[in-house]
Write an enzyme that holds these catalytic residues in place. Structure first.
Site, mmCIF file in Angstrom:
data_model
loop_
_atom_site.group_PDB
_atom_site.id
_atom_site.type_symbol
_atom_site.label_atom_id
_atom_site.label_comp_id
_atom_site.label_asym_id
_atom_site.label_seq_id
_atom_site.Cartn_x
_atom_site.Cartn_y
_atom_site.Cartn_z
ATOM 1 N N ASP A 101 0.453 -1.226 0.130
ATOM 2 C CA ASP A 101 -0.396 0.154 0.144
ATOM 3 C C ASP A 101 1.136 1.005 -0.107
ATOM 4 O O ASP A 101 0.524 2.495 -0.786
ATOM 5 C CB ASP A 101 -0.800 0.083 1.357
ATOM 6 C CG ASP A 101 -0.516 0.012 2.551
ATOM 7 O OD1 ASP A 101 0.427 -1.013 2.969
ATOM 8 O OD2 ASP A 101 -0.932 -0.097 3.607
ATOM 9 N N ASP A 104 7.349 3.595 3.038
ATOM 10 C CA ASP A 104 8.011 4.742 3.330
ATOM 11 C C ASP A 104 9.256 4.375 4.254
ATOM 12 O O ASP A 104 10.189 5.334 2.679
ATOM 13 C CB ASP A 104 7.337 4.565 5.009
ATOM 14 C CG ASP A 104 7.572 6.298 5.665
ATOM 15 O OD1 ASP A 104 7.105 6.225 5.436
ATOM 16 O OD2 ASP A 104 7.263 5.300 7.538
ATOM 17 N N THR A 105 9.861 3.934 4.971
ATOM 18 C CA THR A 105 10.832 3.159 5.305
ATOM 19 C C THR A 105 12.013 3.149 3.945
ATOM 20 O O THR A 105 13.006 2.801 3.851
ATOM 21 C CB THR A 105 11.581 2.880 6.416
ATOM 22 O OG1 THR A 105 10.699 2.145 6.950
ATOM 23 C CG2 THR A 105 11.256 4.116 7.908
ATOM 24 N N THR A 108 10.372 -2.771 5.163
ATOM 25 C CA THR A 108 9.298 -4.111 5.364
ATOM 26 C C THR A 108 9.258 -4.428 3.670
ATOM 27 O O THR A 108 10.010 -5.377 3.884
ATOM 28 C CB THR A 108 7.604 -3.248 4.979
ATOM 29 O OG1 THR A 108 7.636 -2.855 6.772
ATOM 30 C CG2 THR A 108 6.738 -4.273 5.362
HETATM 31 P P1 IMP Z 1 7.935 1.173 6.063
HETATM 32 O O1 IMP Z 1 8.853 -0.173 6.402
HETATM 33 O O2 IMP Z 1 8.746 2.228 6.690
HETATM 34 O O3 IMP Z 1 8.244 1.407 4.159
HETATM 35 O O4 IMP Z 1 6.612 1.139 6.495
HETATM 36 C C1 IMP Z 1 5.600 -0.041 5.506
HETATM 37 C C2 IMP Z 1 4.357 0.076 6.494
HETATM 38 O O5 IMP Z 1 3.931 1.285 6.941
HETATM 39 C C3 IMP Z 1 3.335 -0.033 5.465
HETATM 40 O O6 IMP Z 1 2.465 -1.437 5.629
HETATM 41 C C4 IMP Z 1 2.170 0.916 6.214
HETATM 42 O O7 IMP Z 1 1.193 -0.402 7.220
HETATM 43 C C5 IMP Z 1 2.632 1.554 6.853
HETATM 44 N N1 IMP Z 1 2.684 3.094 6.856
HETATM 45 C C6 IMP Z 1 4.097 3.463 6.289
HETATM 46 N N2 IMP Z 1 3.587 4.779 5.876
HETATM 47 C C7 IMP Z 1 1.807 5.487 6.720
HETATM 48 C C8 IMP Z 1 1.088 6.091 6.566
HETATM 49 O O8 IMP Z 1 1.139 7.235 6.205
HETATM 50 N N3 IMP Z 1 -0.534 5.880 7.232
HETATM 51 C C9 IMP Z 1 -0.705 4.722 7.088
HETATM 52 N N4 IMP Z 1 0.406 2.746 7.155
HETATM 53 C C10 IMP Z 1 1.436 3.809 7.005
#
Ligand code: IMP
Length: 176
Positions: A101, A104-105, A108
């Site tokens: 979806d 962000d960082t 995941t």
């Molecule tokens: P990452 O591992 O930091 O890239 O984050 C990915 C996961 O964090 C996504 O699959 C979302 O579940 C959650 N996430 C990151 N940013 C948001 C946001 O703005 N709203 C809701 N969920 C988020």
């Protein structure tokens, strides 16, 4: 403007804009994977709605499977990935599209891509509806992106705040 628990959110991407972009992504995938056997690996929970619309907009022989991981609590990333449903399908020799979806960082998708690549697939690419380039710390290319957005918290169309708001068909951005 909407309110979820203690926070206010304003309209950011309308349902029409989302569907238009999802259809465009579906057409691109149809073209890029023509003649190939594709498996969509969907990251639960947030990507379920995007994956459903995306799959309907592709014209490919494709299968779908799910993994569940989480790294967020409330509006903050914990930098720690918890895997609660693992991959149940044999993806060896298959072209994998990892469906997120939001990136962000990148923790995941980075974690999942490494894991998938060890299972001998023909290829692995990432497809994310939303991408926050300013927050991204990963090294993998996010090949298919719907919308690049600023580093602000968003909710709706599968994305939640504290387990709420996933059912909204518009994407909202945190205001205050
Ligand atoms: P990452 O591992 O930091 O890239 O984050 C990915 C996961 O964090 C996504 O699959 C979302 O579940 C959650 N996430 C990151 N940013 C948001 C946001 O703005 N709203 C809701 N969920 C988020």
């Amino acid at each position: 403007m909407i309110r979820i628990d203690d926070k206010h959110f304003e309209t950011f991407i309308t349902h029409d804009e989302i569907l238009k972009e999802v259809n465009a992504l579906g057409a691109t995938l149809t073209q890029d994977y023509s003649g190939k056997e594709v498996v969509f690996v969907v990251v639960l929970n947030g990507a379920f709605m995007f994956a459903s619309d995306l799959m309907k907009s592709t014209d490919l022989p494709c299968d779908i499977t799910f993994v569940k991981v989480s790294s967020y609590e409330g509006m903050e990333t914990t930098n720690k990935i918890t895997e609660s449903i693992g991959l149940s399908m044999d993806i060896s020799g298959k072209h994998v599209v990892l469906i997120e979806d939001i990136v962000d960082t990148g923790n995941t998708v980075g974690y999942l891509k490494d894991l998938l690549e060890k299972l001998d697939p023909a290829s692995v690419e990432i497809c994310s509806l939303l991408f926050k380039p300013e927050a991204y710390k990963g090294s993998s290319e996010i090949k298919y992106v719907g919308f690049s957005i600023p580093d602000a918290f968003v909710v709706g169309y599968g994305l939640d705040y504290n387990g709420k708001g996933r059912n909204l068909n518009t994407i909202y951005q945190f205001k205050n």
